[in-house]
Design an enzyme around this catalytic site. Sequence first.
Site, PDB file in Angstrom:
ATOM      1  N   SER A  53       0.824  -1.211   0.000  1.00  0.00           N
ATOM      2  CA  SER A  53       0.000   0.000   0.000  1.00  0.00           C
ATOM      3  C   SER A  53       0.856   1.259   0.000  1.00  0.00           C
ATOM      4  CB  SER A  53      -0.913   0.017   1.218  1.00  0.00           C
ATOM      5  OG  SER A  53      -1.599  -1.202   1.338  1.00  0.00           O
TER       6      SER A  53
HETATM    7  N1  SAH Z   1      -0.904  -4.840   3.952  1.00  0.00           N
HETATM    8  C1  SAH Z   1      -0.084  -5.152   2.790  1.00  0.00           C
HETATM    9  C2  SAH Z   1      -0.744  -4.817   1.469  1.00  0.00           C
HETATM   10  C3  SAH Z   1      -1.860  -5.702   1.230  1.00  0.00           C
HETATM   11  S1  SAH Z   1      -2.389  -5.988  -0.407  1.00  0.00           S
HETATM   12  C4  SAH Z   1       1.270  -4.511   2.868  1.00  0.00           C
HETATM   13  O1  SAH Z   1       1.536  -3.769   3.823  1.00  0.00           O
HETATM   14  O2  SAH Z   1       2.104  -4.778   1.995  1.00  0.00           O
HETATM   15  C5  SAH Z   1      -3.733  -7.041   0.056  1.00  0.00           C
HETATM   16  C6  SAH Z   1      -3.334  -8.444   0.429  1.00  0.00           C
HETATM   17  O3  SAH Z   1      -4.513  -9.103   0.864  1.00  0.00           O
HETATM   18  C7  SAH Z   1      -2.786  -9.262  -0.736  1.00  0.00           C
HETATM   19  O4  SAH Z   1      -1.522  -9.749  -0.433  1.00  0.00           O
HETATM   20  C8  SAH Z   1      -3.818 -10.377  -0.893  1.00  0.00           C
HETATM   21  O5  SAH Z   1      -3.236 -11.625  -1.277  1.00  0.00           O
HETATM   22  C9  SAH Z   1      -4.400 -10.469   0.503  1.00  0.00           C
HETATM   23  N2  SAH Z   1      -5.714 -11.102   0.599  1.00  0.00           N
HETATM   24  C10 SAH Z   1      -6.776 -10.960  -0.219  1.00  0.00           C
HETATM   25  N3  SAH Z   1      -7.793 -11.728   0.222  1.00  0.00           N
HETATM   26  C11 SAH Z   1      -7.364 -12.365   1.345  1.00  0.00           C
HETATM   27  C12 SAH Z   1      -7.948 -13.298   2.247  1.00  0.00           C
HETATM   28  N4  SAH Z   1      -9.194 -13.744   2.116  1.00  0.00           N
HETATM   29  N5  SAH Z   1      -7.212 -13.737   3.288  1.00  0.00           N
HETATM   30  C13 SAH Z   1      -5.927 -13.310   3.456  1.00  0.00           C
HETATM   31  N6  SAH Z   1      -5.316 -12.426   2.636  1.00  0.00           N
HETATM   32  C14 SAH Z   1      -6.029 -11.962   1.588  1.00  0.00           C
END
Ligand code: SAH
Length: 207
Positions: A53
Amino acid sequence: MQFLLTLRQHGITDKNVLAAMESLPRDAFLSGVFKARAHEDVPLPIACGQTISQPSVVALMTQMLEITPRCKVLEIGTGSGYQAAILSKLARRVYTVERHRPLARAATRVLQEFGLVNVVVIADDGSRGLPEQAPFDRILLTAAAEDPPAPLLAQLRVGGIMVLPVGQSDTVQTLIKVVKTESGLEYSELGEVRFVPLMEGVAADVE
Ligand code: SAH
């Protein structure tokens, strides 16, 4: 210095949040050519087609959570581990769930390198939350849901705060804050954001 100025311009005033952001170089959570762009206030690609992000959004969501040193925090969507690292500087304990195993593994490694021993990374579907560790004082979703997932609301302690992007997957979403009180849930809107969608199930990555 420029980094902190950018955060302040986005309304980040909480000293603890600013200090946590300053103490963790974002480039450590990126790889290849993107390391050189770590200082830019934009989302950047990470493995498995996901994104890290934007720093100002990470800071804003962290500030909205009003974390205290006694908080047990749940993050859904570990991604690079950057947000989890920031949370771990402010909270007692952080559980972070990621559905892509390679991302969960890489995040575990970088969090260990920083000596952040109060974070646990779990490779699983986070849309069901983490019932075995519930209730949580704070919950953060870093993937967009169409509605706040019921299991997560159930795992939030009374007096707890949840921050999440809500909206249809590919469009702009609204960042919302949910406060759980004795009498129910209070919602407030915090502005527009753009996140990858919350997906069901554990990803079938080829390794
Ligand atoms: N917080 C992260 C950015 C997140 S991007 C950082 O600091 O880098 C969103 C993430 O959510 C992705 O890696 C995606 O794979 C994950 N995601 C999406 N659906 C999910 C689920 N049901 N359970 C766990 N992770 C999930």
